[in-house]
Structures are given as structure tokens and as C-alpha cells.
Design an enzyme around this catalytic site. Structure first.
Site, short mmCIF file in Angstrom:
data_model
loop_
_atom_site.label_atom_id
_atom_site.label_comp_id
_atom_site.label_asym_id
_atom_site.label_seq_id
_atom_site.Cartn_x
_atom_site.Cartn_y
_atom_site.Cartn_z
N TYR A 325 -34.55 -25.98 7.84
CA TYR A 325 -34.38 -25.66 9.33
C TYR A 325 -35.43 -24.86 9.71
O TYR A 325 -35.35 -24.07 11.10
CB TYR A 325 -33.12 -24.86 9.20
CG TYR A 325 -31.78 -25.25 8.86
CD1 TYR A 325 -31.52 -26.65 8.81
CD2 TYR A 325 -31.27 -24.64 7.80
CE1 TYR A 325 -30.25 -27.11 8.38
CE2 TYR A 325 -29.95 -24.92 7.15
CZ TYR A 325 -29.70 -26.34 7.58
OH TYR A 325 -28.44 -26.62 6.88
N CYS A 353 -44.14 -29.10 -6.05
CA CYS A 353 -45.04 -29.83 -5.65
C CYS A 353 -44.85 -30.38 -4.16
O CYS A 353 -44.69 -31.76 -3.82
CB CYS A 353 -45.36 -30.93 -6.38
SG CYS A 353 -45.32 -30.51 -8.16
N TYR A 382 -25.28 -20.44 2.76
CA TYR A 382 -26.11 -21.64 2.51
C TYR A 382 -27.39 -21.24 1.74
O TYR A 382 -28.61 -21.85 2.17
CB TYR A 382 -26.41 -22.13 4.01
CG TYR A 382 -25.16 -22.36 4.87
CD1 TYR A 382 -24.31 -23.49 4.51
CD2 TYR A 382 -24.91 -21.35 5.96
CE1 TYR A 382 -23.11 -23.33 5.34
CE2 TYR A 382 -23.68 -21.47 6.69
CZ TYR A 382 -22.83 -22.57 6.32
OH TYR A 382 -21.72 -22.82 7.05
C1 LIG Z 1 -19.86 -25.34 8.56
C2 LIG Z 1 -18.57 -25.36 9.29
C3 LIG Z 1 -17.61 -24.20 9.33
C4 LIG Z 1 -18.55 -22.68 9.40
O1 LIG Z 1 -19.83 -22.64 10.12
P1 LIG Z 1 -20.44 -21.22 10.00
O2 LIG Z 1 -21.68 -21.56 11.08
O3 LIG Z 1 -21.00 -21.07 8.57
O4 LIG Z 1 -19.55 -20.22 10.68
C5 LIG Z 1 -16.71 -23.97 9.93
N1 LIG Z 1 -15.88 -25.35 10.54
C6 LIG Z 1 -16.62 -26.38 10.24
C7 LIG Z 1 -15.82 -27.60 10.52
C8 LIG Z 1 -17.94 -26.64 9.62
O5 LIG Z 1 -18.49 -27.75 9.51
#
Ligand SMILES: *Cc1c(COP(=O)(O)O)cnc(C)c1O
Length: 442
Positions: A325, A353, A382
Site C-alpha cells: 500500500y 530479492c 495488518y
Molecule cells: C477489514 C474489515 C473490518 C476492519 O477494518 P479496519 O479498517 O481494520 O477497522 C471490519 N469489517 C469488515 C467487513 C472488514 O472486512
């Protein structure tokens, strides 16, 4: 109930006596114990974030389902469970993690566009709170499975409100061209359909428009559309009891002006307060990101013609966010830089690499030498969860601190364990190779 004095998360990773601490534990001491690289998390930071999120809603007490995918270590999920959190899971593996960590099934929601029949069976058998359905084919599949099991699946329809979340394209999920959710215009009809299918109890709607949102306007837009949908569906005589507002609240990685949790809560309350629905949220990043560091050791410093490369022992397989990202993570040196020190630009790179294996470009850093420890901040979300063993590198340890205590919550596996995942088929398992290559034969 009065809100306790909040600890500032940034104080939980701070310098004392010239070196970086995680709460009351020197980061260097953890490095000596577990080796580098490793993740370290602060229990107090997790708790502070959760309590602040919950407190922002006051007496309303919505269901707060921690999005397990942000950091799915069992110890982390357990910590949130002890604080009263539920869980938002997106796979059978995460469902098992949530249950194993002690999250009560009645506080678990299952999200995701591609739930398999097996995953639906696991969710229904566990008796979870609700399944967030994202398409008509999924609805039919769930109906068949629930019916076969003799169960009623509590269903919430995730709608796609066609809102631009103003975040990185790879984590925007609320535009109609994204794969997520049921088209807003079809949501009411699909809800009616769900009502007619056996084994289903449609109870409400959900949205989740993306991750790392640093502007409240997309939320306002999406929430308003959802409220409008609730009214329209109720006008047709159907009940709507639950609204799940997803997650996505952003944090400050660099200069972002992230919204205050309290303002976000106020927004949700102002839109849904009068609707007599029970609210749920699925926060992930906001509860975990700032609670973690990835600590790594400098292997070499390479002074190329035009650049200084700091080569560290962590790589893109350990923390993929910069490669995936273009994410920014602040870098702290474990030794506090002296006040007089000169900061000069450096590229901080891993050993893999691929040119994408770069954590930072032209970052102002003090002089560094092999053996020095540095830490990437805001790596609690993450981070470890997205790691892989690319380049046959071992998954890195995760360590949780609480005051002066620290515990390894995931150990570094052995190379034997890594290699044991592969199997050589019998037809290749003939022992020595017939014609070994010879080296140095002229
Ligand atoms: C990834 C996700 C979240 C959490 O998102 P954050 O940005 O970490 O708060 C919540 N609900 C769904 C359906 C997701 O896919």
C-alpha cells in the site's frame, strides 16, 4: 460511570534512560531474548484503545466486534474478549481463533464475500450472533445449509452504498465497482427475498466502506443511506432490528489528521439514535495499529554513490504494508539519538530479492551501524497477520508486554518445522541423485 484518565498510547513506547521501552520492558531486552526481527505489542495500548472506543458510545453499549483480521493472535483476541469485545471474523480459521480465545458465540459476526459451505456450517453450528451476507447466491447457499442443519441463520445484508471512502484504492470497499456488498438499489428486494427463504431470519443491514478512513464524510454519506434504507424497508412492513456499521476508522501513520473516535461515535449516534436499532461495529486497525512495533536489526549499511541503504533483518514478508500500500511507518531507533545528532536520508530495505522490499525511502535517520536496533511503529495492525515465509524466512515472534511482564505469544518456528510443511512425492523420493553436478571440473 466516570471515564478513567486515559493513557496516551504514544507513552507506552517511549525512551527511558536513553533507550526504547515497551511499557516497562526495554525493547533491547526482548531482542536479546527472542532474537530479531520480532513484533512487540502493548497490552495497555490495546486496552486503552478498546476502552476509549466503548466509552465514546456511553450508555448505548453497542456490540463491538473486534475485526480479528487486523491482529489475530489468540492472546490479542483474548485480551479484547476480557474487555467485553465480540469478534468479526472472515474465515473458519478466524472463527476458531475467536472461539478458542473465549469470545462468546453470541458476540461473533461472520463477514466476507466468499464463505464456503463448510464455513457456514461451522458458523451455524457454533451458534454465532449473525452472518453478514453479501450476495443473492450466498443467501441461497446459507438458506440451504441452515435448513439442512435445522437451524435459523440470523442474517444481516451487507449493502454497497456506492460511497468513495477516500482511502487507498486497495482498501476501499464501498464503491459499486468494488466486489463487496449487495447493490444499494437491490438491498430492499434481497431483504424481502431472505424473508421468504427457509432457514433464514433477516434481522438488519451492514456497511463497511473501507479501511484507514481519515475523513468522516464518507461515513456520514454511507450511514445516511443506510438509515434511509431502514426506513424504506420498515415502510413495507418488515422489521429491521440490527445495524452493523463495520470498521475502517483510520489512524495517524504520518501526517494524517485522523478523526477522533468520539466524533465518529457522535456521527453514528446522530444518524441512528432515533431509529430504535441495535448498533454493532467492527473496528480492527483503530484498536491495534498503534499498539505494536516491528523491531529489526541493522545488518549492513551500504553507502552507494547517491544513497545510503540501511539493510535490516526484517523484510516485506514480515511487514508487507509498505510494499502493498506504499504505507508509511515511522522509525524509532532503540537507542535514543543524542539531541545534537545529525539526521540524514537513508533507504531502509530488507534482504528479499525484490525492489518492493523497501520500508522507507529517503527517511531522515541518525547514523546507524550493523547491530543497531530500530523499530517500525504502528505495526500492530495488518503486520504479523499478513506475513509469509517468502524466501523461506521464518515467521517472526510476537511478544506481548503488560507493565513489567512480557510473554512470547507466538514463537519463531524452527527451520525443521518450516521444511516439514513440504513433502517430496514418492516417485522423487529415490535417495541420492544419479548424476550429481560436479564443481570445478575443467
Ligand atoms: C477489514 C474489515 C473490518 C476492519 O477494518 P479496519 O479498517 O481494520 O477497522 C471490519 N469489517 C469488515 C467487513 C472488514 O472486512
Amino acid at each position: 460511570m466516570s471515564i478513567p484518565e486515559l493513557t496516551r498510547v504514544s507513552e507506552l513506547f517511549s525512551y527511558r534512560n536513553g533507550e526504547l521501552y515497551a511499557e516497562d520492558v526495554p525493547v533491547r531486552q526482548i531482542a536479546a531474548q527472542v532474537g530479531t526481527p520480532f513484533y512487540v505489542y502493548s497490552s495497555a495500548a490495546f486496552s486503552e484503545r478498546y476502552r476509549r472506543f466503548a466509552a465514546a458510545f456511553g450508555a448505548e453499549r453497542p456490540l463491538i466486534c473486534y475485526a480479528v483480521k487486523a491482529n489475530s493472535n489468540l492472546a490479542v483476541v483474548r485480551l479484547f474478549a476480557t474487555l467485553g469485545a465480540g469478534a468479526d471474523v472472515v474465515s473458519e480459521g478466524e472463527l476458531r481463533r475467536a472461539l478458542t480465545a473465549g469470545v462468546p458465540p453470541e458476540r461473533i459476526v461472520f463477514s466476507g464475500i466468499g464463505k464456503t459451505a463448510q464455513e457456514m456450517t461451522a458458523a451455524l453450528t457454533a451458534g454465532i450472533h449473525q452472518i453478514n451476507v453479501e450476495s443473492v447466491p450466498e443467501l441461497h447457499q446459507l438458506s440451504a445449509i441452515a435448513n439442512g442443519l435445522g437451524r435459523i441463520a440470523p442474517v444481516v445484508l451487507r449493502v454497497n452504498p456506492d460511497v468513495d471512502a477516500l482511502t487507498h484504492a486497495k482498501i476501499a470497499t464501498g464503491k459499486k465497482e468494488n466486489k463487496f456488498g449487495i447493490d444499494f438499489d437491490e438491498a430492499a428486494a434481497v431483504y424481502r427475498l431472505a424473508k421468504t427463504l427457509p432457514g433464514l431470519a433477516p434481522v438488519g443491514f451492514a456497511v463497511h466502506i473501507g479501511s484507514q478512513l481519515v475523513d468522516l464524510e464518507p461515513y456520514r454519506h454511507a450511514f445516511s443511506r443506510l438509515a434511509e434504507l431502514v426506513r424504506a424497508v420498515r415502510d413495507t412492513g418488515l422489521a429491521v432490528d440490527r445495524i452493523d456499521l463495520g470498521g475502517g476508522l483510520g489512524i495517524r501513520y504520518r501526517g494524517e489528521c485522523a478523526p477522533k473516535i468520539e466524533d465518529y461515535a457522535q456521527l453514528a449516534r446522530s444518524i441512528f439514535g432515533g431509529l430504535d436499532v441495535s448498533l454493532a461495529f467492527e473496528p480492527g486497525r483503530i484498536l491495534t495499529a498503534s499498539a505494536g512495533l516491528l523491531v529489526t536489526r541493522v545488518i549492513y549499511v551500504k553507502q552507494a554513490k547517491t544513497r545510503r541503504f540501511v539493510i535490516v533483518d526484517a523484510a516485506m514478508n514480515d511487514l508487507i504494508r509498505p510494499a502493498l500500500y506504499d504505507a508509511w511507518h515511522d522509525i524509532m531507533t532503540v537507542d535514543k539519538p543524542p539531541l545534537t545528532v545529525e539526521f540524514k536520508p537513508a533507504d531502509v530495505v530488507g534482504p528479499v530479492c525484490e525492489t518492493g522490499d523497501t520500508f522507507a525511502v529517503d527517511r531522515a535517520l541518525p547514523s546507524l551501524a550493523p547491530g543497531d536496533l530500530i523499530a517500525f511503529t504502528a505495526a500492530g495492525a495488518y503486520g504479523a497477520v499478513m506475513s509469509s515465509t517468502y524466501n523461506s524466512r521464518l515467521l517472526v515472534p510476537e511478544v506481548l508486554v503488560a507493565g513489567a511482564r512480557s510473554a512470547v505469544i507466538r514463537a519463531r518456528p524452527s527451520y525443521e518445522a518450516l521444511l516439514a510443511l513440504d513433502q517430496i512425492p514418492a516417485w522423487l523420493d529415490q535417495g541420492a541423485v544419479a548424476q550429481p553436478h560436479r564443481r570445478g571440473v575443467a
